[in-house]
Design a protein around this motif. Sequence first.
Motif, mmCIF file in Angstrom:
data_model
loop_
_atom_site.group_PDB
_atom_site.id
_atom_site.type_symbol
_atom_site.label_atom_id
_atom_site.label_comp_id
_atom_site.label_asym_id
_atom_site.label_seq_id
_atom_site.Cartn_x
_atom_site.Cartn_y
_atom_site.Cartn_z
ATOM 1 N N GLY A 157 1.094 -1.407 0.252
ATOM 2 C CA GLY A 157 0.162 0.203 -0.304
ATOM 3 C C GLY A 157 1.186 1.180 0.169
ATOM 4 N N LEU A 158 2.408 0.864 -0.579
ATOM 5 C CA LEU A 158 2.701 2.275 -0.561
ATOM 6 C C LEU A 158 3.277 2.752 -1.501
ATOM 7 C CD1 LEU A 158 5.829 0.634 1.745
ATOM 8 C CD2 LEU A 158 4.270 1.918 2.943
ATOM 9 N N LEU A 159 2.759 2.120 -2.932
ATOM 10 C CA LEU A 159 2.812 2.695 -4.183
ATOM 11 C C LEU A 159 1.236 2.768 -4.703
ATOM 12 C CD1 LEU A 159 5.865 1.692 -5.594
ATOM 13 C CD2 LEU A 159 5.620 4.417 -5.299
ATOM 14 N N THR A 160 1.536 3.268 -5.821
ATOM 15 C CA THR A 160 0.298 2.966 -6.417
ATOM 16 C C THR A 160 0.598 2.784 -7.605
ATOM 17 O OG1 THR A 160 0.039 4.983 -8.277
ATOM 18 C CG2 THR A 160 -0.944 5.618 -6.306
ATOM 19 N N PRO A 161 -0.413 1.175 -8.067
ATOM 20 C CA PRO A 161 0.137 0.690 -9.657
ATOM 21 C C PRO A 161 0.838 2.024 -10.673
ATOM 22 C CG PRO A 161 -2.056 -0.188 -8.704
ATOM 23 C CD PRO A 161 -0.971 0.992 -8.168
ATOM 24 N N ASP A 162 0.258 3.422 -10.634
ATOM 25 C CA ASP A 162 0.928 3.975 -11.673
ATOM 26 C C ASP A 162 2.285 4.512 -11.263
ATOM 27 O OD1 ASP A 162 -1.426 3.518 -13.949
ATOM 28 O OD2 ASP A 162 -2.371 5.642 -12.816
ATOM 29 N N ALA A 163 2.656 5.394 -9.802
ATOM 30 C CA ALA A 163 3.609 5.571 -9.656
ATOM 31 C C ALA A 163 4.870 4.046 -9.507
ATOM 32 C CB ALA A 163 3.229 5.490 -8.011
ATOM 33 N N ALA A 164 3.975 2.994 -9.637
ATOM 34 C CA ALA A 164 5.106 1.586 -10.150
ATOM 35 C C ALA A 164 6.210 1.590 -11.511
ATOM 36 C CB ALA A 164 4.649 0.284 -9.466
ATOM 37 N N ARG A 165 5.271 2.211 -12.772
ATOM 38 C CA ARG A 165 5.070 2.178 -13.620
ATOM 39 C C ARG A 165 6.313 3.548 -13.597
ATOM 40 N NH1 ARG A 165 0.473 1.463 -16.330
ATOM 41 N NH2 ARG A 165 0.410 -0.795 -15.474
ATOM 42 N N SER A 166 6.611 3.894 -12.792
ATOM 43 C CA SER A 166 7.423 5.480 -13.698
ATOM 44 C C SER A 166 8.077 5.431 -12.461
ATOM 45 C CB SER A 166 6.617 6.493 -13.936
ATOM 46 O OG SER A 166 6.233 6.670 -13.025
ATOM 47 N N HIS A 167 8.298 4.297 -11.352
ATOM 48 C CA HIS A 167 8.964 4.920 -10.186
ATOM 49 C C HIS A 167 10.765 4.141 -11.158
ATOM 50 C CE1 HIS A 167 11.577 4.240 -6.547
ATOM 51 N NE2 HIS A 167 10.358 4.721 -6.022
ATOM 52 N N PRO A 168 11.837 5.007 -10.471
ATOM 53 C CA PRO A 168 13.678 4.861 -10.869
ATOM 54 C C PRO A 168 13.154 3.177 -10.886
ATOM 55 C CG PRO A 168 12.866 6.644 -9.207
ATOM 56 C CD PRO A 168 11.852 6.279 -9.862
ATOM 57 N N TRP A 169 13.182 2.853 -9.292
ATOM 58 C CA TRP A 169 13.328 1.007 -8.758
ATOM 59 C C TRP A 169 12.887 0.194 -9.769
ATOM 60 C CZ3 TRP A 169 14.630 2.037 -3.292
ATOM 61 C CH2 TRP A 169 15.941 2.984 -3.484
ATOM 62 N N ARG A 170 12.152 1.048 -10.731
ATOM 63 C CA ARG A 170 10.681 -0.642 -10.837
ATOM 64 C C ARG A 170 11.858 -1.659 -11.340
ATOM 65 N NH1 ARG A 170 11.558 3.630 -14.644
ATOM 66 N NH2 ARG A 170 11.863 3.749 -16.283
ATOM 67 N N SER A 171 12.376 -1.635 -12.368
ATOM 68 C CA SER A 171 13.280 -2.780 -12.693
ATOM 69 C C SER A 171 14.239 -3.315 -11.961
ATOM 70 C CB SER A 171 14.103 -2.239 -13.934
ATOM 71 O OG SER A 171 13.379 -1.606 -14.678
#
Length: 253
Positions: A157-171
């Motif tokens: 619950g700390l990130l939204t799916p949309d925020a996850a997609r653009s997060h610098p650590w997404r990989s």
Amino acid sequence: MQASFGALSDVGLKRPHNEDSYVADADLGLYLVADGMGGHAAGEVASKAAADAIRDFVRETHHDRDKTWPFAMDPSLSWLGNRLRVAILVANRVVSQRIDGDDQLRGMATTLSAVLLDGDRAVISNVGDCRAYLIRKKLVTQVTTDHSWVAEQVRAGLLTPDAARSHPWRSMVTRALAGTSDLVVDILEMPLESGDLLLLCSDGLHGLVSDDEIGELVASHTRNLDQACRALVDSANARGGPDNITAILIRCP
Ligand code: CA
């Protein structure tokens, strides 16, 4: 009757090499996408070695129930589920052996998602952030759980799916076939219905194209699964194609 499928792997627009590998073998009922990581050409080596090892093990156990397996069976899983689980463990060991044999390959690893079909029964697995989706009557459901830092943040619950997609650590993945002995392999067993579609893909697709968009693109190309895969790849490339992109679509007869 065998499942029909379409498959496509594309280097994308920014990377010099395609480090994804895939297997689509209707005779074996085996489909998998592997996304390699590592410097120089090591990512390609990791994904190809894992894909080949899984196909070899599934082929060797296709008819032969007496073959001695290098890893113990999990009694909570079916024969089919055990075949896929042990195939992935064997692949992880092959990655370890390749690393031991060549200093240049140290640190290489691969993520993957895989499906093994027997009639209307499917066993599905993933390690890392390659995904499997079920598309049933146009409803798209991700059936695998990403083993990635952003996915863990979303689940907490700390990130939204949309925020996850653009997060610098997404990989950043939290699980991969890296040749270590502590690999955990999740196996999901599920019955399929006639007309169900399964989509396997690397993060070069799902990191750029949302689940809803994937559903719409597939729905508009259901007659030709190769064209549907082309539409998915084109859609990721239209958004810059920063990563390698691989998609396999399988239709249950
Ligand atoms: Ca990737």
